[in-house]
Design an enzyme around this catalytic site. Structure first.
Site, PDB file in Angstrom:
ATOM      1  N   TRP A 171       0.687  -1.265  -0.176  1.00 38.56           N
ATOM      2  CA  TRP A 171       0.500  -0.360   0.070  1.00 38.56           C
ATOM      3  C   TRP A 171       1.423   1.503  -0.256  1.00 38.56           C
ATOM      4  CZ3 TRP A 171      -2.227   2.801   4.956  1.00 38.56           C
ATOM      5  CH2 TRP A 171      -3.213   3.549   4.682  1.00 38.56           C
ATOM      6  N   ASP A 252      -0.925  -5.678   9.082  1.00 38.32           N
ATOM      7  CA  ASP A 252      -2.395  -4.404   9.051  1.00 38.32           C
ATOM      8  C   ASP A 252      -3.110  -5.352   8.261  1.00 38.32           C
ATOM      9  OD1 ASP A 252      -3.512  -2.482   7.442  1.00 38.32           O
ATOM     10  OD2 ASP A 252      -1.922  -1.973   6.567  1.00 38.32           O
ATOM     11  N   LYS A 288     -13.497  -0.889   5.961  1.00 41.09           N
ATOM     12  CA  LYS A 288     -13.823  -1.664   4.906  1.00 41.09           C
ATOM     13  C   LYS A 288     -15.412  -2.763   5.756  1.00 41.09           C
ATOM     14  CE  LYS A 288     -10.082   0.243   2.846  1.00 41.09           C
ATOM     15  NZ  LYS A 288      -9.293   1.303   2.140  1.00 41.09           N
TER      16      LYS A 288
END
Ligand code: KET
Length: 442
Positions: A171, A252, A288
């Site tokens: 990311w 993460d 999300k």
């Protein structure tokens, strides 16, 4: 009079002359020393480029085309292309609004206590021995990004090794978050463009030669941007290597539930590392999986060797947080706590989450079929093999630029497509664009 003197001082600041007899003001003519003339003290500031991910939305918003399509940022859309607020979230918010006993006091520095406990249970499992032994400290943070940042700042102050190894690619915000926190970023091989799969050998070699005690950033599931995750057996090998070398895992977890549709399955890699008794960090995001993007709700957990260490670690996390943003916001965390606490709401959430994951999987199939139907050159099976919100298409930046210019399709320049932004209606348009981009360049 004192008040006249104060007004006089204020007036001189504003470049105005007061006549105290009549209490009227006349403007002083501009003087070269007044401080309001000439160049801005910021005139040397250069314009920064837009963020590689969020900047895609900025460009998309400026495009007047009716067929434009935003496949940049990883944000879920319905099959009608609309943002989705989950039903359980609406219900939880209604409960919160109806409860007149709720107030808007500051939360503690560490956030909402219930939220923290429930978040730890969600990622580590309800029966996690580490939780029962009180050796986990969890603090509410500003979504996934804030959790990563607080964890990194803590490590920079209190961990003996400053190097953090992140996957190549990862990311785009990871290297910036860690560098600004004071860590030194190195990469380990992760993705093999030739196979469009995991470069497992390269990963083992690079982690095997990492500096002693280095921190290792791992995507818990649904690796962003590649959609490539290790198998359970590969995770076990990675775990053994990390533990035998004394490296420190930092997970993460931004997509729990989005990879497989199951919250428990997606947490397995993290739980595997907790089960061996070793220490680790996890950054969780509810952006999300609960669709709470703009509420900025997440958590940082640090699993420690024992309860005594965990208590001391938490006391230091407070010293990181307090001067940064004092304490976190109450609303999003309250929504999450209401849902996680109530068995019925929790079950409803898992059903809605599974529906989101399934819709993304069906978009993969539809896009794959559409490319096959067009006879688009190349092997596109990675579209159905990859996991999570994104397809890492293998399209290069010129092909992406072409698709944006000619088809008004917006995506990141690394060729990543947010499958969650696609719908049955827009698949043909995307397939046409990919077909044109590939055959044009061939
Ligand atoms: N980690 C990963 C791997 C990740 O993809 C994101 C967001 C985050 C953390 C941070 O999410 P937060 O909203 O802070 O909880 N990724 C998407 C959005 C973004 O770039 O901000 C994306 O990649 O499109």
């Amino acid at each position: 009079m004192a008040s006249d003197r104060r007004i006089g001082v204020l007036a001189r600041h504003l470049g105005v002359e007061m006549d105290f007899e009549s209490h009227t003001a006349t403007a002083i003519s501009a003087s070269p020393t007044s401080g309001f003339q000439g160049n801005s003290v910021f005139s040397h500031v250069v314009r920064a480029p837009e963020d590689p991910i969020l900047g895609v939305t900025v460009a998309y918003n400026k495009d007047p085309s009716p067929v434009k399509l935003n496949l940049g940022v990883g944000a879920y859309r319905t099959d009608e292309g609309k943002p989705l607020v989950l039903n359980v979230v609406r219900k939880a918010e209604q409960q919160l609004v109806n409860d007149r006993s709720r107030v808007k006091e500051y939360l503690p520095i560490t956030g909402l206590a219930d939220f923290n406990k429930l978040s730890a249970k969600l990622i580590f499992g309800a029966d996690s021995p580490a939780i029962q032994e009180n050796r986990v400290t969890t603090v509410q943070c500003l979504s996934g990004t804030g959790s990563l940042r607080v964890g990194a700042e803590f490590l920079a102050r209190h961990y003996h090794q400053r190097t953090i190894c992140i996957p190549q690619p990862t990311w785009g915000n990871h290297p910036k978050v860690f560098t600004l926190a004071g860590l030194s970023v190195k990469t380990y091989r992760y993705y093999d463009p030739a196979t469009r799969g995991l470069n497992f050998q390269g990963l083992l070699e690079d982690l095997g030669s990492a500096p002693s005690g280095a921190i290792v950033l791992l995507h818990a599931c649904a690796h962003n941007p590649t959609g490539v995750d290790p198998t359970p057996q590969q995770w076990e090998n990675i775990r053994q290597l990390i533990r035998s070398k004394g490296l420190l895992p930092f997970f993460d977890s931004a997509y729990q539930g989005f990879a497989s549709g199951s919250l428990d399955s997606d947490a397995q890699p993290v739980r595997m590392f907790v089960a061996d008794g070793g220490e680790l960090l996890v950054a969780q995001s509810y952006a999300k999986n609960m669709g709470l993007y703009g509420e900025r709700v997440g958590a940082l957990s640090i699993v420690c060797r024992n309860a005594d260490v965990a208590g001391r670690v938490e006391s230091q996390l407070k010293l990181v947080i307090r001067p940064m943003y004092s304490n976190p916001p109450i609303h999003g965390a309250s929504i999450v706590a209401v849902i996680l606490k109530d068995r019925n709401l929790y079950n409803e959430w898992t059903i809605e989450l599974k529906a989101m994951a399934d819709r993304i999987i069906s978009m993969r199939r539809q896009l794959f079929d559409a490319l096959r139907a067009r006879g688009t050159p190349g092997d596109w099976s990675h579209i159905i093999k990859q996991i999570g919100m994104f397809t890492f298409t293998g399209l290069n930046s010129e092909q992406v630029a072409f698709m944006t210019k000619e088809y008004h399709i917006y995506m990141t320049y690394d060729g990543r497509i947010s499958m969650a932004g696609l719908s049955s209606k827009t698949v043909p348009h995307l397939a046409d664009a990919i077909h044109a981009a590939v055959t044009r360049a061939a």
